[in-house]
Motif scaffolding. Sequence first.
Motif, PDB file in Angstrom:
ATOM      1  N   PRO A   1      90.931  24.349  96.655  1.00  0.00           N
ATOM      2  CA  PRO A   1      91.500  25.581  96.116  1.00  0.00           C
ATOM      3  C   PRO A   1      92.572  25.250  95.087  1.00  0.00           C
ATOM      4  O   PRO A   1      93.122  24.149  95.084  1.00  0.00           O
ATOM      5  CB  PRO A   1      92.096  26.269  97.343  1.00  0.00           C
ATOM      6  CG  PRO A   1      92.364  25.166  98.306  1.00  0.00           C
ATOM      7  CD  PRO A   1      91.307  24.116  98.039  1.00  0.00           C
ATOM      8  N   ALA A   2      92.875  26.198  94.243  1.00  0.00           N
ATOM      9  CA  ALA A   2      93.912  26.001  93.228  1.00  0.00           C
ATOM     10  C   ALA A   2      95.280  25.841  93.877  1.00  0.00           C
ATOM     11  O   ALA A   2      96.137  25.128  93.375  1.00  0.00           O
ATOM     12  CB  ALA A   2      93.930  27.173  92.255  1.00  0.00           C
TER      13      ALA A   2
ATOM     14  N   VAL B   1      93.010  20.272 101.182  1.00  0.00           N
ATOM     15  CA  VAL B   1      91.633  20.308 101.673  1.00  0.00           C
ATOM     16  C   VAL B   1      91.693  20.088 103.175  1.00  0.00           C
ATOM     17  O   VAL B   1      92.333  19.138 103.626  1.00  0.00           O
ATOM     18  CB  VAL B   1      90.766  19.231 100.980  1.00  0.00           C
ATOM     19  CG1 VAL B   1      89.375  19.186 101.583  1.00  0.00           C
ATOM     20  CG2 VAL B   1      90.696  19.506  99.480  1.00  0.00           C
ATOM     21  N   PRO B   2      91.068  20.954 103.975  1.00  0.00           N
ATOM     22  CA  PRO B   2      91.170  20.795 105.427  1.00  0.00           C
ATOM     23  C   PRO B   2      90.473  19.541 105.936  1.00  0.00           C
ATOM     24  O   PRO B   2      89.547  19.018 105.327  1.00  0.00           O
ATOM     25  CB  PRO B   2      90.488  22.051 105.964  1.00  0.00           C
ATOM     26  CG  PRO B   2      89.538  22.458 104.904  1.00  0.00           C
ATOM     27  CD  PRO B   2      90.190  22.058 103.606  1.00  0.00           C
ATOM     28  N   SER B   3      90.951  19.083 107.097  1.00  0.00           N
ATOM     29  CA  SER B   3      90.359  17.938 107.775  1.00  0.00           C
ATOM     30  C   SER B   3      90.527  18.148 109.267  1.00  0.00           C
ATOM     31  O   SER B   3      91.633  18.429 109.727  1.00  0.00           O
ATOM     32  CB  SER B   3      91.074  16.657 107.341  1.00  0.00           C
ATOM     33  OG  SER B   3      90.568  15.548 108.045  1.00  0.00           O
ATOM     34  N   LEU B   4      89.444  18.045 110.014  1.00  0.00           N
ATOM     35  CA  LEU B   4      89.536  18.169 111.462  1.00  0.00           C
ATOM     36  C   LEU B   4      89.844  16.833 112.119  1.00  0.00           C
ATOM     37  O   LEU B   4      90.382  16.778 113.205  1.00  0.00           O
ATOM     38  CB  LEU B   4      88.242  18.747 112.042  1.00  0.00           C
ATOM     39  CG  LEU B   4      87.922  20.174 111.607  1.00  0.00           C
ATOM     40  CD1 LEU B   4      86.622  20.636 112.233  1.00  0.00           C
ATOM     41  CD2 LEU B   4      89.057  21.122 111.980  1.00  0.00           C
TER      42      LEU B   4
ATOM     43  N   GLY C   1      92.051  29.193  99.132  1.00  0.00           N
ATOM     44  CA  GLY C   1      90.843  28.673  99.765  1.00  0.00           C
ATOM     45  C   GLY C   1      90.081  29.664 100.611  1.00  0.00           C
ATOM     46  O   GLY C   1      89.066  29.311 101.212  1.00  0.00           O
ATOM     47  N   VAL C   2      90.534  30.907 100.685  1.00  0.00           N
ATOM     48  CA  VAL C   2      89.800  31.915 101.449  1.00  0.00           C
ATOM     49  C   VAL C   2      88.456  32.155 100.769  1.00  0.00           C
ATOM     50  O   VAL C   2      88.390  32.380  99.565  1.00  0.00           O
ATOM     51  CB  VAL C   2      90.590  33.236 101.574  1.00  0.00           C
ATOM     52  CG1 VAL C   2      89.770  34.293 102.310  1.00  0.00           C
ATOM     53  CG2 VAL C   2      91.919  32.990 102.272  1.00  0.00           C
ATOM     54  N   GLY C   3      87.410  32.049 101.554  1.00  0.00           N
ATOM     55  CA  GLY C   3      86.059  32.226 101.027  1.00  0.00           C
ATOM     56  C   GLY C   3      85.342  30.936 100.711  1.00  0.00           C
ATOM     57  O   GLY C   3      84.164  30.933 100.386  1.00  0.00           O
TER      58      GLY C   3
END
Length: 184
Positions: free
Chosen positions: A93-94, A79-82, A23-25
């Motif tokens: 991301p893969a 998947v990020p979540s705040l 997930g970088v980028g």
Amino acid sequence: TTFTGLSQQLDPAALRQAAALYGVGTDWKLTASSFGGSVPVPKDDTEKAAEAIGQGRVEVSPLTMALISAQVAKGGPVVPSLLAGAPATGPAPAGPPAAVLPALRDMMRAVVTEGTATALRDVPGGPVSGKTGTAEYGTEVPPRSHAWFTGFRGDLAFAVFVQDGQSSGTTAVPVARAFLTSLG
């Protein structure tokens, strides 16, 4: 020296491609502004060696590093979540290749059991795995450094960033210890 030496055998775009798996980028759309990081294609062999150890023009955020640790812990894309129930929008991301996960988890655990983060070896709440690091910047000799630690304990992934922290073992790791201890 191992990573810098091996970097010379890589295609110039290989580090960028590998980072993208985690997930970088990615341009995440969250409830707050975020930075997904950047791993540019190196200009030359010297820059390729620097990027192989996270230096050079590589940039990441604590969110990105926590996301990487979360994917190693989970063994797949995250998947990020705040906020709970409010995941970011953006392409998932893969995730890490399954073939690298056992070795990666073992190495991250060894950082805590016998490496640069042994201060986390006995925190309550279960085993901690992670990675320490520094990010050199500026033109001073020796260079100034930010310090960080990223890791996971169970299903909790986190990253600690200490601006001008110089040494992760004396700054970022103690912050991680205080955080994890407060959770119990």
